[in-house]
Write a protein that holds these residues in place. Structure first.
Motif, PDB file in Angstrom:
ATOM      1  N   VAL A   1      -0.684  15.710  12.005  1.00 57.19           N
ATOM      2  CA  VAL A   1      -0.208  15.064  10.781  1.00 57.19           C
ATOM      3  C   VAL A   1      -1.411  14.659   9.934  1.00 57.19           C
ATOM      4  CG1 VAL A   1       0.991  13.018   9.862  1.00 57.19           C
ATOM      5  CG2 VAL A   1       1.848  14.135  11.930  1.00 57.19           C
ATOM      6  N   ALA A   2      -1.342  14.998   8.642  1.00 57.19           N
ATOM      7  CA  ALA A   2      -2.380  14.551   7.706  1.00 57.19           C
ATOM      8  C   ALA A   2      -1.867  13.313   6.986  1.00 57.19           C
ATOM      9  CB  ALA A   2      -2.678  15.649   6.699  1.00 57.19           C
ATOM     10  N   MET A   3      -2.707  12.303   6.890  1.00 53.86           N
ATOM     11  CA  MET A   3      -2.302  11.047   6.256  1.00 53.86           C
ATOM     12  C   MET A   3      -3.197  10.755   5.056  1.00 53.86           C
ATOM     13  SD  MET A   3      -2.233   7.221   7.885  1.00 53.86           S
ATOM     14  CE  MET A   3      -1.224   7.560   9.299  1.00 53.86           C
ATOM     15  N   ALA A   4      -2.567  10.602   3.880  1.00 55.67           N
ATOM     16  CA  ALA A   4      -3.295  10.181   2.675  1.00 55.67           C
ATOM     17  C   ALA A   4      -2.875   8.742   2.400  1.00 55.67           C
ATOM     18  CB  ALA A   4      -2.931  11.083   1.506  1.00 55.67           C
ATOM     19  N   HIS A   5      -3.820   7.824   2.543  1.00 55.93           N
ATOM     20  CA  HIS A   5      -3.489   6.394   2.489  1.00 55.93           C
ATOM     21  C   HIS A   5      -4.221   5.734   1.330  1.00 55.93           C
ATOM     22  CE1 HIS A   5      -4.065   2.130   3.577  1.00 55.93           C
ATOM     23  NE2 HIS A   5      -2.875   2.234   4.122  1.00 55.93           N
ATOM     24  N   SER A   6      -3.482   4.980   0.504  1.00 59.23           N
ATOM     25  CA  SER A   6      -4.149   4.202  -0.553  1.00 59.23           C
ATOM     26  C   SER A   6      -3.875   2.718  -0.335  1.00 59.23           C
ATOM     27  CB  SER A   6      -3.671   4.635  -1.943  1.00 59.23           C
ATOM     28  OG  SER A   6      -2.288   4.410  -2.088  1.00 59.23           O
ATOM     29  N   ASN A   7      -4.899   1.903  -0.583  1.00 63.23           N
ATOM     30  CA  ASN A   7      -4.791   0.461  -0.307  1.00 63.23           C
ATOM     31  C   ASN A   7      -3.858  -0.246  -1.285  1.00 63.23           C
ATOM     32  OD1 ASN A   7      -6.730   1.015   1.538  1.00 63.23           O
ATOM     33  ND2 ASN A   7      -8.380  -0.115   0.558  1.00 63.23           N
ATOM     34  N   ASN A   8      -3.752   0.292  -2.510  1.00 62.22           N
ATOM     35  CA  ASN A   8      -2.998  -0.377  -3.566  1.00 62.22           C
ATOM     36  C   ASN A   8      -1.802   0.449  -3.987  1.00 62.22           C
ATOM     37  OD1 ASN A   8      -4.995  -2.677  -4.433  1.00 62.22           O
ATOM     38  ND2 ASN A   8      -6.253  -0.839  -4.243  1.00 62.22           N
ATOM     39  N   CYS A   9      -0.662  -0.229  -4.172  1.00 62.97           N
ATOM     40  CA  CYS A   9       0.517   0.473  -4.671  1.00 62.97           C
ATOM     41  C   CYS A   9       1.279  -0.431  -5.647  1.00 62.97           C
ATOM     42  CB  CYS A   9       1.399   0.945  -3.519  1.00 62.97           C
ATOM     43  SG  CYS A   9       2.862   1.858  -4.051  1.00 62.97           S
ATOM     44  N   SER A  10       2.078  -1.367  -5.116  1.00 64.53           N
ATOM     45  CA  SER A  10       3.013  -2.081  -6.003  1.00 64.53           C
ATOM     46  C   SER A  10       2.596  -3.507  -6.389  1.00 64.53           C
ATOM     47  CB  SER A  10       4.391  -2.141  -5.334  1.00 64.53           C
ATOM     48  OG  SER A  10       4.317  -2.899  -4.141  1.00 64.53           O
ATOM     49  N   SER A  11       1.468  -4.012  -5.897  1.00 62.47           N
ATOM     50  CA  SER A  11       1.129  -5.425  -6.129  1.00 62.47           C
ATOM     51  C   SER A  11       0.970  -5.761  -7.612  1.00 62.47           C
ATOM     52  CB  SER A  11      -0.156  -5.804  -5.375  1.00 62.47           C
ATOM     53  OG  SER A  11       0.051  -5.679  -3.991  1.00 62.47           O
ATOM     54  N   ASP A  12       0.242  -4.928  -8.356  1.00 62.98           N
ATOM     55  CA  ASP A  12       0.027  -5.205  -9.779  1.00 62.98           C
ATOM     56  C   ASP A  12       1.329  -5.038 -10.563  1.00 62.98           C
ATOM     57  OD1 ASP A  12      -1.631  -5.864 -12.019  1.00 62.98           O
ATOM     58  OD2 ASP A  12      -1.619  -3.753 -12.604  1.00 62.98           O
ATOM     59  N   LEU A  13       2.093  -4.027 -10.218  1.00 63.92           N
ATOM     60  CA  LEU A  13       3.406  -3.800 -10.828  1.00 63.92           C
ATOM     61  C   LEU A  13       4.299  -5.032 -10.623  1.00 63.92           C
ATOM     62  CD1 LEU A  13       5.636  -1.870 -11.994  1.00 63.92           C
ATOM     63  CD2 LEU A  13       5.921  -1.004  -9.699  1.00 63.92           C
ATOM     64  N   ASN A  14       4.306  -5.574  -9.418  1.00 62.98           N
ATOM     65  CA  ASN A  14       5.099  -6.779  -9.128  1.00 62.98           C
ATOM     66  C   ASN A  14       4.637  -7.973  -9.971  1.00 62.98           C
ATOM     67  OD1 ASN A  14       6.523  -5.373  -7.200  1.00 62.98           O
ATOM     68  ND2 ASN A  14       5.303  -6.106  -5.491  1.00 62.98           N
ATOM     69  N   ALA A  15       3.324  -8.056 -10.195  1.00 64.48           N
ATOM     70  CA  ALA A  15       2.783  -9.157 -11.005  1.00 64.48           C
ATOM     71  C   ALA A  15       3.290  -9.067 -12.450  1.00 64.48           C
ATOM     72  CB  ALA A  15       1.255  -9.127 -10.974  1.00 64.48           C
TER      73      ALA A  15
ATOM     74  N   SER B   1       0.877  -1.178   0.000  1.00 65.68           N
ATOM     75  CA  SER B   1       0.000   0.000   0.000  1.00 65.68           C
ATOM     76  C   SER B   1       0.912   1.224   0.000  1.00 65.68           C
ATOM     77  CB  SER B   1      -0.903   0.004   1.232  1.00 65.68           C
ATOM     78  OG  SER B   1      -0.121   0.100   2.401  1.00 65.68           O
ATOM     79  N   ALA B   2       0.315   2.392  -0.210  1.00 63.81           N
ATOM     80  CA  ALA B   2       1.124   3.623  -0.188  1.00 63.81           C
ATOM     81  C   ALA B   2       0.461   4.599   0.759  1.00 63.81           C
ATOM     82  CB  ALA B   2       1.211   4.242  -1.579  1.00 63.81           C
ATOM     83  N   PHE B   3       1.255   5.210   1.657  1.00 59.82           N
ATOM     84  CA  PHE B   3       0.667   6.295   2.419  1.00 59.82           C
ATOM     85  C   PHE B   3       1.666   7.409   2.633  1.00 59.82           C
ATOM     86  CE2 PHE B   3       1.739   3.013   5.555  1.00 59.82           C
ATOM     87  CZ  PHE B   3       2.449   3.715   6.518  1.00 59.82           C
ATOM     88  N   ALA B   4       1.110   8.613   2.545  1.00 61.97           N
ATOM     89  CA  ALA B   4       1.909   9.815   2.762  1.00 61.97           C
ATOM     90  C   ALA B   4       1.488  10.431   4.074  1.00 61.97           C
ATOM     91  CB  ALA B   4       1.673  10.800   1.624  1.00 61.97           C
ATOM     92  N   MET B   5       2.470  10.884   4.857  1.00 63.10           N
ATOM     93  CA  MET B   5       2.189  11.580   6.111  1.00 63.10           C
ATOM     94  C   MET B   5       2.871  12.934   6.065  1.00 63.10           C
ATOM     95  SD  MET B   5       2.323   8.595   8.971  1.00 63.10           S
ATOM     96  CE  MET B   5       3.758   7.754   8.388  1.00 63.10           C
ATOM     97  N   VAL B   6       2.093  13.976   6.282  1.00 62.95           N
ATOM     98  CA  VAL B   6       2.605  15.346   6.187  1.00 62.95           C
ATOM     99  C   VAL B   6       2.360  16.055   7.512  1.00 62.95           C
ATOM    100  CG1 VAL B   6       2.371  17.531   4.960  1.00 62.95           C
ATOM    101  CG2 VAL B   6       2.057  15.379   3.715  1.00 62.95           C
ATOM    102  N   VAL B   7       3.425  16.621   8.104  1.00 63.18           N
ATOM    103  CA  VAL B   7       3.287  17.346   9.373  1.00 63.18           C
ATOM    104  C   VAL B   7       2.798  18.761   9.055  1.00 63.18           C
ATOM    105  CG1 VAL B   7       4.391  17.983  11.544  1.00 63.18           C
ATOM    106  CG2 VAL B   7       5.234  15.995  10.277  1.00 63.18           C
TER     107      VAL B   7
END
Length: 531
Positions: free
Chosen positions: A311-325, A282-288
């Motif tokens: 801190v603001a957190m923008a979180h996505s469930n999907n990141c590298s799984s399809d790329l790895n496939a 997954s991918a998540f960004a945390m910004v203070v």
């Protein structure tokens, strides 16, 4: 050098951090140089029992003891010392979830982890009541949902905590949480660095008709900030941690923290206008943040640093799984052609191809939605690759589009912060698997966010190192020394950092890709509904 390390271990000039991740429990011992000198880990997996993602209490203690024992064995093998004392200890774990106990300290229902999406009604009602985003995985959403469901155990609750808070309590007798961890249990008042009193009162009012025997403030752990002493290892706690009985009681513990906070510490991203992006499954960004957000955004979680900054957190469930496939498919092709290719070499070659592509990926489009994606409101996912007859279809653009889309959902959350909320960022620190190939993930992240992206040598050390640093800060800081200053001076001063600045042409290319990404979402919707 090893003689100096041995002396430090014997004299207790060390700090131990143990983090419970979702697939691994890791113990890291650091010495006076603040770098890991010994470690041990235990692999574990959550179980799906009665429609609940959980870990058993037996597995929690087995994993803790096993990872500690492996670390202690590592100390013995490397330095010839039996570990008996440590300068300070800290525990961290995956945040949120639900652990509630009765007056005897017995767990009332199996541990419900952050992964359970079973609190939608509670999450929606509390967000509306508080005018503050309460995601489904937050502990308060789990508690309120249990009340709405009229579960029998709610009348017996004497104490509610998180996994890190549970371990800390059993080893010290103290019912406390670090403020970063507490911010995923219940909203925090940034002025007091404690639970928001107005919202506590609103919650108590909300459940008044249920005639519960407790008020919310009576069952939640005390909130502490980084640097404060959160108790000492008891005789009973020492035996729970080290089953050989060698470890001495009386060792000070820092406040238990969540994996978000330890990630910030491990990447030195706790100052205002800094942030970090973790990119893997997954991918998540945390910004203070410098200021509160102007309105509630369901796509953005608000937590705090271990020192209590927002801190603001923008979180996505999907990141590298399809790329790895896709990389796996190229690996299969290589073998079918009779070529044995090293996997790392394959990743590096394909990732570097992406830098040769057109800035906007030549009109290609991809969605790596292996699972649902809350950022774009999909309950389920279908990985897709789409092109038109006039798109520029070659290997470089193919790899580039799969790297671009890995950050696509997260970019939507970041745009809310940077465009709608005008959040200012000086730099982002990248860590995780997507940054392993030098320069590639960094370049694409810089293009996506239009901010310089840095990667450190130690970014792979992770949260166990982060909580060890927090334990070290508690016992080694000088009077009134801030955590930010301590990390800059004692930990990261000599760090090798590689920084990539955004290229205006690539920034424009990523923006064009995102227009295509948003316009194409109905294709993903059709795939979910019909395939």
């Amino acid at each position: 050098m090893s003689h100096e390390v041995k002396k430090a271990i014997e004299n207790g000039r060390t700090a131990l951090g143990i983090e419970f991740g979702s697939t691994r429990i890791k113990a890291v011992l650091i010495g006076e140089g603040k770098v890991p000198i010994a470690s041990g880990s235990y692999d574990w997996e959550n179980s799906y029992v009665n429609n609940i993602w959980t870990y058993s209490v037996e597995e929690i203690w087995k994993g803790l003891q096993d990872s500690y024992q492996k670390m202690a064995t590592d100390v013995k093998q490397q330095y010839g010392v039996t570990l008996q004392k440590v300068g300070a200890v800290g525990f961290s774990a995956m945040m949120h979830g639900y652990m509630v106990f009765d007056q005897e300290g017995e767990l009332l229902v199996p541990f419900r982890t952050w992964r359970n999406n079973i609190t939608e009604q509670a999450s929606t009602e509390l967000t509306k009541r508080f005018n503050y985003n309460i995601p489904q995985r937050w502990s308060i959403a789990h508690l309120y949902q249990a009340i709405l469901n009229q579960e029998e155990h709610i009348t017996e609750i004497s104490f509610q905590t998180t996994l890190a808070g549970y371990i800390h309590w059993k080893l010290t007798g103290r019912k406390v949480l670090g403020v970063g961890e507490a911010s995923g249990v219940f909203p925090i008042d940034l002025n007091t660095r404690d639970y928001n009193q107005t919202m506590l009162a609103q919650f108590n009012e909300l459940v008044e008709s249920k005639n519960l025997s407790w008020k919310l403030e009576d069952i939640l752990p005390e909130v502490m900030v980084a640097g404060e002493s959160a108790g000492v290892l008891t005789e009973e706690g020492a035996k729970l941690l080290d089953v050989t009985g060698e470890l001495q009681a009386g060792i000070p513990l820092c406040p238990p923290e969540g994996d978000a906070g330890t990630g910030m510490v491990a990447t030195n991203s706790i100052a205002k206008r800094t942030g970090n992006v973790s990119a893997g499954t997954s991918a998540f960004a945390m910004v203070v943040l410098e200021n509160d957000l102007s309105q509630v955004h369901p796509e953005i979680d608000l937590v705090t640093t271990p020192t209590g900054n927002l801190v603001a957190m923008a979180h996505s469930n999907n990141c590298s799984s399809d790329l790895n496939a896709w990389v796996g498919l190229f690996e299969e092709f290589s073998k079918a052609m009779g070529m044995e290719v090293d996997t790392n070499k394959l990743y590096e070659t394909l990732f570097k191809q992406a830098l040769q592509g057109d800035s906007d990926c030549g009109g290609l489009l991809s969605y790596g939605y292996l699972s649902g994606e809350h950022m774009t409101h999909f309950e389920e996912g279908r990985p897709l690759f789409v092109r038109s007859s006039d798109s520029h279809f070659n290997l470089a653009n193919f790899m580039r589009v799969h790297l671009f889309t890995a950050f696509g959902a997260m970019k939507i959350g970041m745009d809310i912060l940077m465009e709608e909320e005008k959040v200012k960022l000086d730099e982002i620190l990248g860590h995780g698997g997507l940054f392993k190939t030098e320069g590639v993930g960094q370049n694409i992240m810089a293009s996506a966010l239009n901010v310089p992206v840095s990667v450190m040598e130690t970014a792979g050390e992770g949260g166990a190192w982060g909580i060890a640093l927090l334990a070290s800060y508690m016992v080694n800081k000088s009077d009134n020394e801030t955590l930010e200053n301590y990390l800059n001076e004692n930990v990261f001063a000599d760090q090798s950092v590689k920084t990539v600045s955004p290229d205006p042409k690539d920034v424009e290319g990523f923006a064009k890709f995102m227009e295509r990404y948003k316009k194409g979402l109905p294709i993903e919707r059709a795939a979910v509904e019909n395939l």
